[in-house]
Design an enzyme around this catalytic site. Structure first.
Site, short mmCIF file in Angstrom:
data_model
loop_
_atom_site.label_atom_id
_atom_site.label_comp_id
_atom_site.label_asym_id
_atom_site.label_seq_id
_atom_site.Cartn_x
_atom_site.Cartn_y
_atom_site.Cartn_z
N GLU A 151 2.17 -0.29 1.64
CA GLU A 151 2.47 -1.61 1.08
C GLU A 151 2.41 -2.74 2.10
O GLU A 151 3.42 -3.40 2.38
CB GLU A 151 3.83 -1.59 0.38
N GLU A 196 2.39 5.13 -6.91
CA GLU A 196 3.83 5.27 -7.07
C GLU A 196 4.30 4.68 -8.40
O GLU A 196 3.79 3.66 -8.84
CB GLU A 196 4.58 4.48 -5.99
C1 GLA Z 1 7.72 1.05 -2.60
C2 GLA Z 1 7.51 1.88 -1.36
C3 GLA Z 1 8.21 3.19 -1.38
C4 GLA Z 1 9.59 3.05 -1.98
C5 GLA Z 1 9.46 2.48 -3.36
C6 GLA Z 1 10.76 2.38 -4.07
O1 GLA Z 1 6.74 1.13 -3.52
O2 GLA Z 1 6.15 2.10 -1.09
O3 GLA Z 1 8.29 3.64 -0.06
O4 GLA Z 1 10.36 2.23 -1.19
O5 GLA Z 1 8.94 1.19 -3.25
O6 GLA Z 1 10.62 1.78 -5.34
#
Ligand code: GLA
Ligand code: ZN
Length: 676
Positions: free
Chosen positions: A149, A306
């Protein structure tokens, strides 16, 4: 060229390194039961695998990789550079960022390396290369995940210097910079490159962080920051590439996240992946739009890297996903182009700020839970689907323009209203097509418009070079362009296109906007259509003079009562609709209904329905993903009755109704079009 994985990847972030070994074995058994076949590992393990500047430690990661390989997982290997080890900050404080307020940060948090720190770059590159050398050959490592991210911004001296270099490359001379940013305003003329400073709260940025004295400068800084982090991505990607044969290299994006120009990023990524975290009240149409945007980045299927199986921890209110909701949300993702369904995370962590974040296995430690059962049900269904939908395309006659430069410029602009937000404007228009089950592609400003019957360009504030010509060509050849207030106003440096709004779009739209009125939240106006019906409007009201266009609706009150608010202009074989205000939904529906009829664009089903129906297509079949996201029972359109639901394998009976979060998948063979 997009190349699908060998199966639908089903799994997600997995951190066995945070757990004792006994648990690993148990996990493998549980995950197998849930049909989990993929794990994303090593996302935040930099401190573990490089305990100091001089040493690497791979024993534990080796064991994890061996275990997952033996279990025949598709391993998504992260390079771990999303969070830096403490020793790096201690020895090289410059790896930390300087924030908008000008404060140099200490060790802490994540996703916060200064992208222009040579020290960070050196170590990030080295660890990525080490990992690739070690695991690149493993056939089970089928995807590489760089950092995590990417985002945010840095205003340190290294960045400031790098910004000057970036500017030199872009503008060549200091005179060109002065001109581009109109620095004569407030006497900000600069005579030397090192007089240019980063636009945070200590410089030309306004205290609140959202406004700026010089949008041209601030937009360039955004472009530069996005490019700087993209360079970080490319650096690691290139370090990994020689060792990984065909495994695609990606990084997880965040939908409509503001700070990175994802269209530019996607060109450097083998496959787009993204993290979908809607809030309890995010409209399903918004989530659908985000998926379409992520698919649109490369105009190809993507990975859902995710999502939570149950709840999040970082929102103000972390509601549980109701029974069936996770399944429906996952399948909606697949419907809009995902070839993977991955969770954050597989086991809920014991401590740290994410200990309340949902996971496949919760704190209770076993699999006798509602969440697990739902994960398993979906796992079985995805397994049943096999490889059939992998790589299938989402087709669309409608393109909606999304552009990060516009996003930045529109929201930096001081006046005429502070309530205008880019993404909400785009979503209002997207929602119309979503509600009608008309497929949409989210497209960049330099897309090939000729692929579409309708191009929607809401608040196309910044019209860059070449766009006028491309849109003119599109409309001339029969296309329908829909654009709105705050369009055609500035060039790519945020200087106004002089000669009357909407600047380069004036001839196409056949209108001149003389003034723009801003309405306060408590104020509204009304617009009346030719058939006598009316809608409320708010936010902004363009005072329009037609120059060839016909009036579609006009204002009812204020001193501009009777002036056009919405117009339609024929140009060549096509039309431009200009929507000069922000109508309530019924007003938007009215105009877009006209446009859709003129263009001959059809819904994927003939019957009107409150269900979401989204199609993916292979050369042989059209797959209809059918969802009920409404809080009421809805009937299934006739033509799906008697067909097989590919998720359950069962035949759909007469008079079938869907409850909230029910989902069906029906395939229908493609008929050859154009042949008799
Ligand atoms: C993000 C991060 C993860 C985690 C999630 C939690 O997408 O990439 O490491 O922290 O949020 O929602
Ligand atoms: Zn920096």
């Amino acid at each position: 060229m997009y190349k699908p994985f060998g199966r639908i990847l089903y799994g997600g972030d997995y951190n066995p390194n945070q757990w004792p070994k006994e648990i690993w074995e148990q996990d493998m058994a549980y995950f197998k039961d849930a049909r989990i076949n993929s794990a994303t590992i090593n996302v935040f393990s930099w401190a573990k695998i490089q305990p100091s500047e001089e040493e690497y430690y791979f024993d534990e990661l080796d064991e994890i990789v061996d275990m997952l390989s033996e279990e025949n997982y598709d391993i998504v290997m992260a390079t771990s550079t999303g969070a830096m080890p403490a020793w790096m900050y201690k020895k090289y404080p410059e790896v930390a960022r300087v924030d908008y307020q000008g404060r140099r940060h200490k060790f802490g948090q994540r996703h916060n390396a200064c992208p222009n720190s040579p020290v960070f770059q050196k170590y990030a590159r080295a660890i990525a290369e080490q990992l690739a050398m070690r695991y690149g050959n493993n056939p089970h490592v089928t995807c590489w995940h760089i950092s995590n991210e990417y985002g945010g911004e840095c205003y340190c001296e290294n960045c400031e210097k790098a910004f000057r270099v970036w500017l030199k490359k872009k503008y060549g001379t200091i005179e060109a910079v002065n001109k581009a940013w109109n620095l004569e305003f407030w006497g900000h003329t600069v005579y030397d490159w090192d007089e240019i400073v980063a636009p945070n709260a200590l410089g030309d940025g306004m205290e609140n962080g959202t406004d700026t004295a010089f949008a041209g400068l601030s937009i360039d800084y955004r472009r530069f920051m996005s490019d700087s982090m993209l360079e970080n991505f490319k650096m690691e990607r290139d370090a990994v590439r020689p060792y990984v044969k065909d495994a695609p290299i990606t990084t997880n994006l965040m939908g409509t996240y503001k700070f990175l120009d994802y269209f530019k990023w996607a060109k450097e990524m083998d496959i787009v992946s993204w993290d979908n975290y809607p809030s309890y009240n995010t409209p399903w149409s918004f989530t659908a739009m985000s998926h379409d945007l992520m698919r649109g980045l490369k105009d190809a299927p993507f990975m859902l890297m995710e999502q939570t199986p149950s709840q999040q921890n970082w929102q103000p209110y972390n509601s549980l996903k109701k029974p069936g909701q996770m399944r429906a949300q996952s399948l909606q993702t697949v419907a809009h182009g995902a070839d993977t369904v991955q969770f954050f995370q597989l086991r809920r962590s014991v401590g740290g700020c994410e200990k309340f974040h949902g996971a496949v296995i919760g704190h209770v430690g076993h699999n006798n839970t509602r969440v697990f059962r739902e994960v398993k049900q979906l796992g079985e269904e995805l397994e049943r689907l096999g490889t059939s939908i992998l790589g299938a395309a989402n087709e669309a006659d409608v393109g909606i323009i999304f552009d990060w430069d516009n996003y930045w410029a529109l929201e930096y602009t001081s006046g005429p209203t502070e309530d205008l937000t880019y993404v909400n404007q785009i979503h209002q228009y997207y929602k119309y097509f979503y509600d009608k089950n008309i497929g949409v592609n989210m497209i960049p400003v330099d897309a090939d418009f000729s692929k579409y019957k309708i191009v929607v360009a809401p608040v196309l504030y910044m019209v860059k070079e070449g766009m006028k010509e491309a849109l003119t060509e599109f409309v001339k050849n029969g296309g329908i362009l829909i654009t709105t207030f705050m369009s055609g106003i500035v060039n790519e440096s945020d200087n106004v296109h002089l000669g009357g709004y909407p600047g380069p779009l004036r001839e196409l739209a056949g209108v001149w906007v003389e003034e723009i009125d801003a309405l306060a939240p408590e104020q509204t106006n009304k617009i009346t259509f030719a058939d006598g019906t009316s809608s409320t409007c708010s936010l902004l009201c363009d005072l329009i003079h037609t120059e060839g266009a016909q009036c579609v609706a006009s204002y009812e009150s204020n001193f501009y009562a009777g002036m056009p608010a919405i117009t339609k202009n024929q140009y060549g074989k096509g039309y431009t609709y200009y929507i000069g205000t922000n109508p309530t939904e019924d007003g938007i529906v009215k105009v877009l209904d006209m446009a859709v009829q003129t263009a001959g664009v059809a819904s994927v089903v003939t019957e009107a329905t409150g269900l979401e129906i989204t199609c993916r297509k292979t050369s042989q079949y059209t797959y209809y993903f059918i969802f009920n996201f409404k809080d009421k029972v809805l009937p299934l359109p006739e033509n799906f009755i008697g067909k097989q639901d590919l998720l359950t394998g069962e035949t759909i009976p007469e008079d079938f109704h869907l409850k909230q979060y029910d989902a069906l998948l029906v395939a229908s063979p493609n008929t050859l079009r154009g042949k008799k």
